[in-house]
Design an enzyme around this catalytic site. Structure first.
Site, PDB file in Angstrom:
ATOM      1  N   ASP A 230     -10.274   2.502   1.819  1.00  0.00           N
ATOM      2  CA  ASP A 230     -10.524   2.191   3.464  1.00  0.00           C
ATOM      3  C   ASP A 230     -11.511   3.039   4.626  1.00  0.00           C
ATOM      4  O   ASP A 230     -12.313   2.774   5.207  1.00  0.00           O
ATOM      5  CB  ASP A 230      -9.446   1.944   4.010  1.00  0.00           C
ATOM      6  CG  ASP A 230      -8.734   0.498   3.403  1.00  0.00           C
ATOM      7  OD1 ASP A 230      -9.245  -0.286   3.150  1.00  0.00           O
ATOM      8  OD2 ASP A 230      -7.506   0.676   3.843  1.00  0.00           O
TER       9      ASP A 230
ATOM     10  N   LYS B 203       0.741  -1.161  -0.371  1.00  0.00           N
ATOM     11  CA  LYS B 203      -0.214   0.214  -0.287  1.00  0.00           C
ATOM     12  C   LYS B 203       0.906   1.081   0.145  1.00  0.00           C
ATOM     13  O   LYS B 203       0.016   2.625  -0.338  1.00  0.00           O
ATOM     14  CB  LYS B 203      -0.842  -0.042   1.207  1.00  0.00           C
ATOM     15  CG  LYS B 203      -2.495  -0.836   0.874  1.00  0.00           C
ATOM     16  CD  LYS B 203      -2.903  -0.881   2.550  1.00  0.00           C
ATOM     17  CE  LYS B 203      -4.314  -1.985   1.623  1.00  0.00           C
ATOM     18  NZ  LYS B 203      -4.716  -1.499   3.289  1.00  0.00           N
TER      19      LYS B 203
END
Length: 284
Positions: free
Chosen positions: A102, A66
């Site tokens: 997220d 990420k």
């Protein structure tokens, strides 16, 4: 790469994303495959650059990539910059845009999965890793009430509390055990497990970061662990009379946000949720 969409990670075999993303593509009649790619750390740059070719809409990114993908992107949105992580890459005519869905997925799960508005709510966060950082940023943006972060490593909890304080939130750090934890839990309206404790095949499988007798019946307990669907934390929270929300909701809602970025159309969330839940149940 001959598929239009996918997810990269290392390892990647555990990912549920291909199940529910492919279900969404099929439901919408989109002629595309969503595949999982195991990409070693030294292969990330080459893989990301390969996403620029026509016919590739983009990918999802999971651990440990990420952060690693960020130097190879043309643009990164505010969410991803603040979170220090990208979980969605969109290819727009050869330009790669980095996003982090997220926080959006977490907030939408709270609202649509549990009918809960976090504004001005006293919240206890269990854990201080990457997932917790995204949750704290999302809650800060929503004007959460007092925030308590409990973690085994005090320094990480203190750094995360500082992140909240810098965004105008009253935040403090405590140990992930003892009287401070029990006290924080007793007054919490929202309890979020951002640790991996309770995860199937994890080191803390079928354990809980918070004992059931510390959970108030008035709280919502959200466990971001989605495998198993019902963790020990959720089972004990339900026994205590608390409302519960499993991690499968956030997983699907963050994936739905990615889907909508790639295809610029609404995601069939109910189809995605059903596909993910069915797949999880078939594993147990």
């Amino acid at each position: 790469m001959d598929t239009a969409l996918g997810i990269i990670g290392y390892p990647i075999g555990h990912s549920m994303s291909p199940v529910f993303q492919q279900a969404a593509l099929d439901e919408c009649g989109v002629d595309a495959n969503y595949a999982a790619y195991q990409v070693a750390p030294d292969e990330v740059e080459g893989f990301v650059n390969g996403l620029r070719q026509p016919g590739i809409m983009g990918i999802n990114v999971t651990v440990p990539h990420k952060l690693a993908v960020m130097p190879f992107l043309d643009e990164i949105d505010d969410w991803a910059t603040e979170a220090g992580a990208v979980n969605t890459i969109v290819n727009r005519d050869g330009r790669l845009m980095g996003h982090n869905t997220d926080g959006y997925g977490f907030l939408r799960a709270l609202r649509e999965g549990a009918g809960f508005d976090p504004q001005r709510r006293r919240t206890l966060i269990l854990g201080a890793g990457g997932a917790a950082r995204g949750v704290v940023l999302a809650l800060a943006r929503e004007g959460v009430g007092e925030l308590t972060i409990a973690n085994r490593t005090p320094e990480r909890a203190e750094n995360l509390a500082l992140l909240g304080q810098n965004r105008g939130v009253t935040a403090r750090a405590i140990p992930l055990e003892g009287a401070d934890l029990s006290g924080a839990a007793a007054s919490a309206e929202l309890i979020v497990n951002c640790t991996s404790i309770g995860m199937t095949h994890g080191p803390g499988e079928d354990e809980t970061p918070l004992p059931g007798d510390a959970i108030p019946a008035t709280a919502l307990v959200n466990d971001l662990v989605y495998n198993p669907l019902q963790t020990r934390l959720l089972r004990e929270a339900a026994q205590a009379g608390a409302k519960t929300l499993g991690g499968i909701q956030m997983l699907v809602y963050q994936g739905a946000a990615s889907f909508e970025m790639w295809l610029e159309r609404p995601a069939p969330v109910s189809v995605m949720l059903e596909a993910a839940t069915r797949a999880m149940r078939s594993q147990h």
